[in-house]
Design an enzyme around this catalytic site. Structure first.
Site, mmCIF file in Angstrom:
data_model
loop_
_atom_site.group_PDB
_atom_site.id
_atom_site.type_symbol
_atom_site.label_atom_id
_atom_site.label_comp_id
_atom_site.label_asym_id
_atom_site.label_seq_id
_atom_site.Cartn_x
_atom_site.Cartn_y
_atom_site.Cartn_z
ATOM 1 N N PHE A 173 0.861 -1.199 0.000
ATOM 2 C CA PHE A 173 0.000 0.000 0.000
ATOM 3 C C PHE A 173 0.887 1.234 0.000
ATOM 4 O O PHE A 173 1.787 1.360 0.835
ATOM 5 C CB PHE A 173 -0.918 0.015 1.233
ATOM 6 C CG PHE A 173 -1.898 1.141 1.190
ATOM 7 C CD1 PHE A 173 -3.084 1.018 0.480
ATOM 8 C CD2 PHE A 173 -1.634 2.348 1.839
ATOM 9 C CE1 PHE A 173 -3.986 2.077 0.414
ATOM 10 C CE2 PHE A 173 -2.534 3.404 1.779
ATOM 11 C CZ PHE A 173 -3.716 3.262 1.066
ATOM 12 N N LYS A 209 3.085 10.351 7.933
ATOM 13 C CA LYS A 209 2.395 9.931 9.157
ATOM 14 C C LYS A 209 3.042 10.506 10.428
ATOM 15 O O LYS A 209 2.840 11.662 10.743
ATOM 16 C CB LYS A 209 2.317 8.402 9.203
ATOM 17 C CG LYS A 209 1.264 7.828 8.219
ATOM 18 C CD LYS A 209 0.976 6.376 8.551
ATOM 19 C CE LYS A 209 0.069 5.693 7.549
ATOM 20 N NZ LYS A 209 -1.341 5.894 7.796
ATOM 21 N N ASP A 216 9.167 2.519 1.134
ATOM 22 C CA ASP A 216 8.038 3.284 1.648
ATOM 23 C C ASP A 216 7.997 3.063 3.160
ATOM 24 O O ASP A 216 7.579 2.008 3.628
ATOM 25 C CB ASP A 216 6.736 2.800 0.981
ATOM 26 C CG ASP A 216 5.516 3.524 1.513
ATOM 27 O OD1 ASP A 216 5.607 4.150 2.582
ATOM 28 O OD2 ASP A 216 4.460 3.444 0.851
HETATM 29 C C1 LIG Z 1 2.957 2.353 3.721
HETATM 30 C C2 LIG Z 1 2.072 3.506 3.383
HETATM 31 N N1 LIG Z 1 2.375 4.288 2.339
HETATM 32 C C3 LIG Z 1 1.621 5.342 2.005
HETATM 33 C C4 LIG Z 1 0.479 5.656 2.695
HETATM 34 C C5 LIG Z 1 -0.356 6.825 2.278
HETATM 35 O O1 LIG Z 1 -0.173 7.880 3.156
HETATM 36 P P1 LIG Z 1 -1.207 9.096 3.135
HETATM 37 O O2 LIG Z 1 -2.526 8.549 3.537
HETATM 38 O O3 LIG Z 1 -0.625 10.090 4.112
HETATM 39 O O4 LIG Z 1 -1.224 9.630 1.748
HETATM 40 C C6 LIG Z 1 0.111 4.861 3.783
HETATM 41 C C7 LIG Z 1 -1.134 5.149 4.518
HETATM 42 O O5 LIG Z 1 -1.701 4.331 5.217
HETATM 43 C C8 LIG Z 1 0.921 3.761 4.140
HETATM 44 O O6 LIG Z 1 0.610 2.963 5.170
#
Ligand SMILES: Cc1ncc(COP(=O)(O)O)c(C=O)c1O
Length: 408
Positions: free
Chosen positions: A139, A253, A224
């Protein structure tokens, strides 16, 4: 004063229905506790989905925000500003990175990362080296590019045509990656521990193998760390634990601890491909966000806070084991640090949300990671007594769900 009744029903009236929030409306938070409009108290094991790493309204963060609010709010990137440069310096000092790009969210940090990976390959190897390999269940956010790199088809269905030249392979399966990677691969994108995909850590051997394959094919390795970063796993970033250094890392986050900010970190070798005018964001590097993030980083990047993550995890594990001894409800408790996934036994697969609802009735906030896994992402400084009090509520909630099922 407005006489408007602010209730969950108003959400349905005025909001686009892409979320389905709880009926109760939270109005206040302090530490690991939250209160709703009726002054009901909740223990927070959800942490705003791994955002509130220092809990709610941490006094140092509140103080920084107030001070910065009296100083300077916004300029845009036609100017730089002191909080942004101080934060960038601290991030580069604390990590592999030499250079930082600021934005406002995890998806935006990934968008920058993926664009940079393509552009670096274009600049150095030509237009044909454009393929991105990512992992099933991964994700990376909800923009069109990030749902396309993300490994869950349900998030892109109906939004096609999606950006092309993106392949997915199984996570923790080096042979699958070996079969897919080639000299046309510009980047391999991975979470060092899949969060939304079910709290699944990368095997260290797999992680090292991915790095080697990237090097063999001149592909960049993109980590990520939006969910795993900023102390969540007990190290500042999870790559440090794995002993693998990426070329690009996205973080968001917990970086702002509740104030929106994202960042993409990279090296002196790769950064020049995002030359002047190639990418941008009006709010990126906003002084309010950067000032708060600097305070968050100062607090979290200290041995006592990072080491405390392991100690607190041990309390979670001990309490979850007690619950499991009583109810035999989890097949496995996994994850790293304070990103914890408890997988339900097969009989309860698909029903993780039922336990969430019951926990909320008992005054406990938690998360799911897919339909089979209950996820905890609390404050990194949650008091042990809050962990134990929350776990008592979880035990009660599980008893309630099991009793209801038996009598159904
Ligand atoms: C691993 C990861 N990458 C990217 C995101 C996306 O972040 P945002 O919701 O701040 O765009 C999330 C959100 O849960 C995530 O867990």
């Amino acid at each position: 004063m407005s006489t408007l009744q602010v209730t969950r029903a108003l959400f349905d009236e005025v909001m686009v229905p892409n979320y389905n929030p709880q009926q109760m409306v939270p109005v206040r938070g302090l530490g690991s506790r939250v209160w709703d409009q009726d002054n009901n108290e909740y223990i927070d094991f959800a942490g705003g989905i791994a955002v509130n790493a220092l809990g709610h309204c941490h006094p140092a963060m509140v103080e920084t925000l107030k001070q910065q609010a009296d100083q300077l709010w916004h300029l845009s990137n036609t100017f730089t500003n002191e909080p942004a440069l101080r934060l960038a310096k601290k991030l580069t000092d604390a990590t592999f990175a030499d250079k930082v790009f600021f934005c406002n969210s995890g998806a935006e940090a990934n968008e920058a990362a993926f664009k940079l990976a393509r552009k670096f390959a274009y600049d150095n190897f030509g237009a044909d080296k454009n393929e991105i390999i990512a992992f099933y269940q991964g994700f990376h956010g909800r923009t069109l590019f990030t749902v396309s790199v993300g490994g869950q088809a349900k998030y892109r269905e109906g939004f096609e045509p999606a950006p092309g030249a993106i392949t997915h392979v199984a996570y923790n399966d080096l042979e699958a990656l070996k079969a897919a990677i080639s000299d046309k691969t510009c980047a391999v994108v991975m979470e060092p521990m899949q969060g939304e995909g079910g709290v699944i850590p990368a095997d260290a051997e797999f992680a090292r193998g991915v790095r080697e394959l990237c090097d063999q094919h001149n592909a960049l390795l993109v980590y990520d760390e939006v969910q795993t970063g900023v102390g969540r796993t007990g190290r500042l970033y999870q790559y440090m634990e794995l002993g693998v250094t990426p070329d690009i890392l996205s973080t968001a986050k917990a970086l702002g601890g509740g104030f929106p900010i994202g960042a993409m970190l990279t090296t002196n070798k790769v950064a020049p491909s995002l030359g002047f005018g190639t990418h941008g964001s009006t709010y990126g590097g906003n002084p309010l966000a950067c000032a708060v993030a600097e305070t968050v980083l100062d607090i979290i990047n200290q041995p006592e806070v990072l080491e405390g993550v392991a100690t607190k995890r041990a309390v979670f594990e001990e309490e979850l084991e007690k619950i499991n001894n009583q109810y035999n409800i989890f097949t496995e408790v996994r994850g790293r640090g304070l990103l914890i996934g408890a997988e339900l036994v097969p009989a309860w697969h698909g029903k993780a949300a039922q336990f969430l609802a019951a926990a909320r009735e008992h005054g406990l906030l938690m998360l799911v990671a897919g339909p089979n896994v209950i996820r905890f992402a609390p404050s990194l400084i949650i008091p042990d007594e809050d962990i134990r009090a929350g776990m008592a509520k979880l035990g009660d909630a599980i008893a309630q769900v099991l009793t209801a099922e038996q009598s159904a």
